[in-house]
Design a protein around this motif. Structure first.
Motif, short mmCIF file in Angstrom:
data_model
loop_
_atom_site.label_atom_id
_atom_site.label_comp_id
_atom_site.label_asym_id
_atom_site.label_seq_id
_atom_site.Cartn_x
_atom_site.Cartn_y
_atom_site.Cartn_z
N THR A 257 0.83 -1.21 0.00
CA THR A 257 0.00 0.00 0.00
C THR A 257 0.86 1.26 0.00
O THR A 257 0.60 2.21 -0.74
N ASN A 258 1.88 1.29 0.82
CA ASN A 258 2.74 2.46 0.89
C ASN A 258 3.45 2.71 -0.43
O ASN A 258 3.61 3.86 -0.86
N GLU A 259 3.88 1.64 -1.09
CA GLU A 259 4.56 1.78 -2.37
C GLU A 259 3.60 2.32 -3.43
O GLU A 259 3.99 3.14 -4.27
N ILE A 260 2.35 1.88 -3.41
CA ILE A 260 1.35 2.41 -4.36
C ILE A 260 1.16 3.89 -4.14
O ILE A 260 1.18 4.69 -5.10
N LEU A 261 0.97 4.29 -2.90
CA LEU A 261 0.76 5.70 -2.60
C LEU A 261 1.99 6.53 -2.94
O LEU A 261 1.89 7.65 -3.46
N LYS A 262 3.17 6.00 -2.67
CA LYS A 262 4.42 6.73 -2.94
C LYS A 262 4.60 6.96 -4.43
O LYS A 262 4.95 8.08 -4.86
N THR A 263 4.36 5.94 -5.24
CA THR A 263 4.55 6.09 -6.68
C THR A 263 3.45 6.96 -7.29
O THR A 263 3.71 7.72 -8.23
N TYR A 264 2.24 6.86 -6.77
CA TYR A 264 1.17 7.71 -7.29
C TYR A 264 1.41 9.17 -6.89
O TYR A 264 1.12 10.08 -7.66
#
Length: 328
Positions: A257-264
């Motif tokens: 989840t954190n990686e998704i938010l970071k890349t978005y």
């Protein structure tokens, strides 16, 4: 593990705040201008796109359409109301909607038309687009009650009675898959044959369009094991959230989840820079690897896709029917 968008993802937070503020103004002013109309109960104004996703900025256009619940031409019966709605939108949104006719104040349909020909020969790209965006990222600008009732009726069409409770709703999932594939092929048509700009469209396909698709997939996955009425109510709850909210709410404890938010966040941060948008607007497919702005976002988009894939595997084990349903 909890992720605080306010602290860690300023671009996402700023867009969410801006969207909320603009929606509040639009809703108040449209309600005021329609308060004296004898047809106000038959009018529902819907918005999708960046305003539906909670990602709008001052540069965003307003993708919208108007549902008129009468067997009469809207332009004849509510011409003054339509003009008033358009005036409100023009006053607050600088950028006009696209030129396809699918969205904008001039896009007026009956909701009953959205319930028929689903998957049939008369189910045009325009109909498919409005129907799926209404479900996946739509929100209301006027008549919240009718908007919610319409969404429920649409879900009742997609979630069939008699289907096994343990399965994901295949009709709903297949419509979502079909729409995403249509977006991809439509991109190729627009850039190859209609000579539309390539770079910015490609990057949006890699991020916001992919998020739209993925956030629909996980709604279908979450309905496994529920009876039909519970499936419909749960879907209503989830579709009432933006795609990022769904991902964060359902994946609070997931590492991906954190990686998704970071890349978005990186995607939105790049697009917030006028110089980046200008470069992407100019770049064509043949010269894409000579554009540093495009190359940087392309790299981040691979990380984004990998994070989405990991999220799906983390959240739903190998025995979950969503994996089989996405392939067969």
């Amino acid at each position: 593990m909890k992720y605080t968008i306010m602290d860690d993802f300023p671009q996402i937070t700023a867009a969410k705040k801006y969207t909320g503020s603009q929606l509040q103004v639009l809703r108040q002013e449209i309600a005021q201008c329609l308060s004296g109309s004898e047809y106000s109960d038959a009018i529902t104004v819907v918005t999708t796109g960046s305003y539906g996703r909670g990602e709008a900025t001052a540069e965003s256009d307003l993708d919208c359409f108007i549902l008129f619940d009468r067997d009469l031409p809207a332009e004849d019966v509510i011409s003054k109301e339509l003009e008033a709605i358009s005036d409100v939108m023009t006053r607050h949104i600088e950028k006009s909607a696209g030129d396809t006719g699918t969205f904008g104040p001039d896009a007026r349909i009956r909701f009953s038309d959205m319930l028929v020909n689903i998957g049939g020969q008369h189910d045009t790209n325009e109909s498919l687009t409005r129907r799926l965006l209404f479900l996946l990222e739509g929100t209301w600008l006027f008549n919240e009650q009718s908007f919610t009732e319409y969404r429920q009726q649409l879900l009742e069409k997609h979630i069939k009675s008699g289907s096994p409770d343990e399965q994901v709703p295949r009709f709903l999932l297949n419509d979502i898959i079909r729409y995403y594939r249509t977006i991809a092929t439509d991109f190729e048509f627009k850039t190859s044959e209609s000579k539309k700009s390539w770079g910015l469209r490609n990057i949006k396909l890699r991020f916001s369009r992919k998020l739209l698709y993925f956030s629909g997939i996980i709604v279908a996955a979450e309905l496994k094991g529920l009876e039909r009425e519970d499936k419909i109510q749960r879907a209503l709850e989830l579709f009432d959230q933006t795609g990022l909210q769904r991902l964060q709410g359902l994946g609070e404890e997931l590492n991906a989840t954190n990686e998704i938010l970071k890349t978005y966040e990186s995607f939105m941060a790049h697009l917030s820079q006028p110089v980046v948008r200008a470069a992407l607007d100019k770049v064509q497919k043949e010269q894409r690897m000579q554009c540093p702005e495009y190359k940087a976002l392309r790299t981040v988009s691979h990380e984004f896709s990998c994070a989405l894939h990991e999220w799906l595997k983390e959240k739903y084990g190998v025995g979950h029917p969503i994996h089989h349903a996405l392939v067969f």
